[in-house]
Design a protein around this motif. Structure first.
Motif, mmCIF file in Angstrom:
data_model
loop_
_atom_site.group_PDB
_atom_site.id
_atom_site.type_symbol
_atom_site.label_atom_id
_atom_site.label_comp_id
_atom_site.label_asym_id
_atom_site.label_seq_id
_atom_site.Cartn_x
_atom_site.Cartn_y
_atom_site.Cartn_z
ATOM 1 N N GLY A 171 0.832 -1.202 0.000
ATOM 2 C CA GLY A 171 0.000 0.000 0.000
ATOM 3 C C GLY A 171 0.861 1.243 0.000
ATOM 4 N N ALA A 172 0.259 2.359 -0.436
ATOM 5 C CA ALA A 172 1.010 3.622 -0.472
ATOM 6 C C ALA A 172 0.106 4.795 -0.098
ATOM 7 N N GLY A 173 -0.903 4.529 0.726
ATOM 8 C CA GLY A 173 -1.808 5.585 1.184
ATOM 9 C C GLY A 173 -1.305 6.185 2.492
ATOM 10 N N GLY A 174 -2.229 6.753 3.256
ATOM 11 C CA GLY A 174 -1.867 7.425 4.506
ATOM 12 C C GLY A 174 -1.239 6.482 5.524
ATOM 13 N N ALA A 175 -1.831 5.302 5.704
ATOM 14 C CA ALA A 175 -1.286 4.356 6.685
ATOM 15 C C ALA A 175 0.097 3.887 6.248
ATOM 16 N N ALA A 176 0.304 3.717 4.939
ATOM 17 C CA ALA A 176 1.608 3.278 4.434
ATOM 18 C C ALA A 176 2.688 4.308 4.741
ATOM 19 N N MET A 224 5.155 -1.833 -1.936
ATOM 20 C CA MET A 224 4.459 -2.387 -3.107
ATOM 21 C C MET A 224 3.060 -1.784 -3.174
ATOM 22 N N ASN A 225 2.699 -1.267 -4.345
ATOM 23 C CA ASN A 225 1.351 -0.689 -4.466
ATOM 24 C C ASN A 225 0.753 -0.925 -5.839
ATOM 25 N N ARG A 226 -0.583 -1.069 -5.844
ATOM 26 C CA ARG A 226 -1.326 -1.256 -7.104
ATOM 27 C C ARG A 226 -1.000 -0.117 -8.074
ATOM 28 N N THR A 227 -1.078 1.117 -7.587
ATOM 29 C CA THR A 227 -0.709 2.275 -8.410
ATOM 30 C C THR A 227 0.754 2.568 -8.102
ATOM 31 N N VAL A 228 1.643 2.118 -8.989
ATOM 32 C CA VAL A 228 3.072 2.138 -8.670
ATOM 33 C C VAL A 228 3.593 3.573 -8.519
ATOM 34 N N GLU A 229 2.957 4.518 -9.207
ATOM 35 C CA GLU A 229 3.409 5.924 -9.105
ATOM 36 C C GLU A 229 3.280 6.435 -7.663
ATOM 37 N N ARG A 230 2.260 5.967 -6.957
ATOM 38 C CA ARG A 230 2.092 6.403 -5.550
ATOM 39 C C ARG A 230 3.206 5.808 -4.687
ATOM 40 N N ALA A 231 3.588 4.565 -5.007
ATOM 41 C CA ALA A 231 4.687 3.928 -4.273
ATOM 42 C C ALA A 231 5.984 4.695 -4.539
ATOM 43 N N GLY A 287 -9.568 -6.386 2.136
ATOM 44 C CA GLY A 287 -9.896 -7.336 3.199
ATOM 45 C C GLY A 287 -10.710 -6.701 4.308
ATOM 46 N N MET A 288 -10.821 -5.371 4.234
ATOM 47 C CA MET A 288 -11.567 -4.628 5.254
ATOM 48 C C MET A 288 -13.072 -4.861 5.093
ATOM 49 N N HIS A 289 -13.804 -4.802 6.185
ATOM 50 C CA HIS A 289 -15.257 -4.879 6.165
ATOM 51 C C HIS A 289 -15.816 -3.879 5.152
ATOM 52 N N ASP A 329 -1.055 -7.078 9.717
ATOM 53 C CA ASP A 329 -2.113 -6.510 8.876
ATOM 54 C C ASP A 329 -2.743 -5.350 9.641
ATOM 55 N N THR A 330 -2.657 -4.138 9.108
ATOM 56 C CA THR A 330 -3.193 -2.980 9.863
ATOM 57 C C THR A 330 -4.724 -2.947 9.846
ATOM 58 N N VAL A 331 -5.342 -3.751 8.991
ATOM 59 C CA VAL A 331 -6.815 -3.816 8.985
ATOM 60 C C VAL A 331 -7.279 -4.393 10.334
HETATM 61 N N1 LIG Z 1 -4.842 -0.304 12.806
HETATM 62 C C1 LIG Z 1 -4.825 1.008 12.758
HETATM 63 O O1 LIG Z 1 -4.714 1.712 13.763
HETATM 64 C C2 LIG Z 1 -4.905 1.687 11.417
HETATM 65 C C3 LIG Z 1 -4.541 3.036 11.283
HETATM 66 C C4 LIG Z 1 -4.646 3.613 10.017
HETATM 67 C C5 LIG Z 1 -5.101 2.863 8.945
HETATM 68 N N2 LIG Z 1 -5.432 1.559 9.120
HETATM 69 C C6 LIG Z 1 -5.928 0.740 8.007
HETATM 70 O O2 LIG Z 1 -5.120 0.925 6.871
HETATM 71 C C7 LIG Z 1 -5.897 0.761 5.698
HETATM 72 C C8 LIG Z 1 -5.588 1.860 4.704
HETATM 73 O O3 LIG Z 1 -5.880 3.134 5.241
HETATM 74 P P1 LIG Z 1 -5.321 4.450 4.527
HETATM 75 O O4 LIG Z 1 -5.745 5.597 5.350
HETATM 76 O O5 LIG Z 1 -3.887 4.311 4.164
HETATM 77 O O6 LIG Z 1 -6.199 4.432 3.167
HETATM 78 P P2 LIG Z 1 -5.818 5.077 1.761
HETATM 79 O O7 LIG Z 1 -4.952 6.278 1.935
HETATM 80 O O8 LIG Z 1 -7.123 5.216 1.034
HETATM 81 O O9 LIG Z 1 -4.933 3.943 1.015
HETATM 82 C C9 LIG Z 1 -5.515 2.752 0.563
HETATM 83 C C10 LIG Z 1 -4.441 1.840 -0.003
HETATM 84 O O10 LIG Z 1 -5.059 0.584 -0.347
HETATM 85 C C11 LIG Z 1 -4.778 0.287 -1.718
HETATM 86 N N3 LIG Z 1 -5.912 -0.428 -2.320
HETATM 87 C C12 LIG Z 1 -7.236 -0.124 -2.190
HETATM 88 N N4 LIG Z 1 -7.972 -1.018 -2.879
HETATM 89 C C13 LIG Z 1 -7.108 -1.891 -3.456
HETATM 90 C C14 LIG Z 1 -7.258 -3.048 -4.278
HETATM 91 N N5 LIG Z 1 -8.469 -3.490 -4.654
HETATM 92 N N6 LIG Z 1 -6.153 -3.721 -4.654
HETATM 93 C C15 LIG Z 1 -4.918 -3.313 -4.265
HETATM 94 N N7 LIG Z 1 -4.702 -2.214 -3.487
HETATM 95 C C16 LIG Z 1 -5.775 -1.513 -3.092
HETATM 96 C C17 LIG Z 1 -4.580 1.631 -2.370
HETATM 97 O O11 LIG Z 1 -3.859 1.432 -3.577
HETATM 98 P P3 LIG Z 1 -3.902 2.551 -4.765
HETATM 99 O O12 LIG Z 1 -2.899 3.593 -4.384
HETATM 100 O O13 LIG Z 1 -3.533 1.797 -5.976
HETATM 101 O O14 LIG Z 1 -5.312 3.072 -4.793
HETATM 102 C C18 LIG Z 1 -3.783 2.357 -1.285
HETATM 103 O O15 LIG Z 1 -2.436 1.970 -1.319
HETATM 104 C C19 LIG Z 1 -7.351 0.706 6.163
HETATM 105 O O16 LIG Z 1 -7.781 -0.631 6.130
HETATM 106 C C20 LIG Z 1 -7.308 1.180 7.578
HETATM 107 O O17 LIG Z 1 -8.291 0.543 8.392
HETATM 108 C C21 LIG Z 1 -5.339 0.954 10.333
#
Ligand SMILES: NC(=O)c1ccc[n+]([C@@H]2O[C@H](COP(=O)([O-])OP(=O)(O)OC[C@H]3O[C@@H](n4cnc5c(N)ncnc54)[C@H](OP(=O)(O)O)[C@@H]3O)[C@@H](O)[C@H]2O)c1
Length: 287
Positions: free
Chosen positions: A132-137, A156-163, A205-207, A229-231
Motif C-alpha cells: 500500500g502507499a496511502g496514509g497508513a503506508a 508495493m502498491n497497485r498504483t506504482v506511481e504512488r509507491a 480485506g476490510m469490512h 495486517d493494519t486492517v
Molecule cells: N490499525 C490502525 O490503527 C490503522 C490506522 C490507520 C489505517 N489503518 C488501516 O489501513 C488501511 C488503509 O488506510 P489508509 O488511510 O492508508 O487508506 P488510503 O490512503 O485510502 O490507502 C488505501 C491503499 O489501499 C490500496 N488499495 C485499495 N484497494 C485496493 C485493491 N483493490 N487492490 C490493491 N490495493 C488496493 C490503495 O492502492 P492505490 O494507491 O492503488 O489506490 C492504497 O495503497 C485501512 O484498512 C485502515 O483501516 C489501520
C-alpha cells in the motif's frame, strides 16, 4: 459514565464517523481511570474541516482524533505540527493547549508498539515490506525506516506511481533505502523471498469485503515471514488466514488501533491509559 459540567471533552472527527470504535475505546479508559473526561464522535464534512478545528478553540475542547478523510486537511488549520506528523504528512491527533493547537501523528507509535508488544519483535528485520502507499503506508514506512536496524523497506502498491512518490519522500526523510514496486505476483515472489516482515496497509480485506486479500499467491509465504495486517475490522482478515495456513505468524491491526489511541490519550491528558481495557472495549463491539 458520569458527564458533568466540569468534564473535559475529547473526540474524533471523520466522514463517515458513526461506526468509529474510538468512543468505545477512550470512554472505557476514562471509566476505568475514573477521570473527568468524555469522548464523543463528530461528523464533519470536508467543507467544514476548518470550522471544526477552529471550534476546538471556541469550545475549549481539549483534543481530537482525526480520521478519514481529514488527516491531511486539518494540517493547515493547526498552529504547530509535530516532527512525526510532518514527516508522515498526516495528522491523526490534535491537542489544544490554551487555544494553541498542535497536530500529531500517533499511528507511527501505534504500529511500532503493536509489532514490539504483540508480534514480540524488538529488533526489527533488516528487510521489511509495506503493501500500500496511502496514509497508513506513509506512517508505517516512516516508522520502519526510522528504526536503526532496518536497512531497506520495499513499498508495493497497485498504483506504482504512488509507491514511487512515497518512497522518494521517505528515503529523503529516513536516509534508508526505500524501494517502490508494483503489486503483482512476480514482484511478490521476488520481494517476499528476501523479507522477514510484511505490513499490509492496503484496505483490501476490510469490512464489508472480508473475503478479499492483497496476497497474490500463498506459495510466496514462508513460515518465517511475519504478517502485520493494519486492517482491524474484521479482527482476523483473509490475508492473516492465508499466512497462518502456510505456517507463518500473522497479527491484526487492533493493537495498532489501541496503541495509537493510547498515545493520543496520553498527549491530551498526561495519563497513561489501560490498553487492555481499551482493547476489550473494541473486541466487545465484535461480540
Ligand atoms: N490499525 C490502525 O490503527 C490503522 C490506522 C490507520 C489505517 N489503518 C488501516 O489501513 C488501511 C488503509 O488506510 P489508509 O488511510 O492508508 O487508506 P488510503 O490512503 O485510502 O490507502 C488505501 C491503499 O489501499 C490500496 N488499495 C485499495 N484497494 C485496493 C485493491 N483493490 N487492490 C490493491 N490495493 C488496493 C490503495 O492502492 P492505490 O494507491 O492503488 O489506490 C492504497 O495503497 C485501512 O484498512 C485502515 O483501516 C489501520
Amino acid at each position: 459514565m458520569n458527564i458533568k459540567a466540569s468534564s473535559q471533552v475529547l473526540g474524533v472527527i471523520g466522514d463517515p464517523i458513526a461506526h468509529s470504535f474510538s468512543p468505545d475505546m477512550h470512554n472505557a479508559a476514562i471509566d476505568a481511570l475514573g477521570v473527568d473526561f468524555c469522548y464523543v464522535a463528530f461528523h464533519v464534512s470536508p467543507d467544514r474541516v476548518g470550522e471544526a478545528v477552529n471550534g476546538l478553540r471556541g469550545l475549549e475542547i481539549l483534543g481530537l482524533n482525526v480520521t478519514i478523510p481529514h488527516k491531511l486537511a486539518v494540517m493547515e488549520h493547526v498552529d504547530r505540527i509535530s516532527e512525526e506528523a510532518l514527516a508522515v504528512g498526516a495528522v491523526n491527533t490534535i491537542h489544544n493547549e490554551d487555544g494553541n493547537l498542535t497536530g500529531h501523528n500517533t499511528d507511527v507509535y501505534g504500529v511500532v508498539k503493536a509489532i514490539e508488544r504483540v508480534v514480540g519483535v524488538t529488533t526489527f528485520p533488516e528487510n521489511c515490506v509495506v503493501l500500500g502507499a496511502g496514509g497508513a503506508a506513509r506512517a508505517v514506512t516512516y516508522a520502519l525506516g526510522s528504526r536503526d536496524e532496518v536497512k531497506q523497506v520495499t513499498v508495493m502498491n497497485r498504483t506504482v506511481e504512488r509507491a514511487e512518490s512515497l518512497a522518494a519522500d521517505m528515503e529523503k526523510i529516513t536516509g534508508k533505502r526505500i524501494v517502490p514496486e508494483a503489486l503483482d505476483a512476480p514482484t511478490e515472489a521476488r520481494v517476499f523471498g528476501d523479507a522477514r516482515l510484511v505490513v499490509n496497509t492496503t484496505s483490501v480485506g476490510m469490512h464489508p469485503k472480508t473475503d478479499a486479500s492483497p496476497l497474490l499467491d500463498p506459495a510466496h509465504v514462508r513460515p518465517d515471514l511475519i504478517l502485520y495486517d493494519t486492517v482491524f475490522n474484521p479482527l482476523e482478515t483473509q490475508m492473516m488466514r492465508e499466512f497462518k495456513a502456510q505456517g507463518a505468524p500473522a497479527f491484526g491491526g487492533l493493537d495498532m488501533l489501541v496503541f495509537q489511541g493510547a498515545r493520543s490519550f496520553e498527549i491530551w491528558t498526561g495519563i497513561e491509559p489501560p490498553t487492555d481495557v481499551m482493547k476489550q472495549a473494541v473486541v466487545g463491539r465484535f461480540a
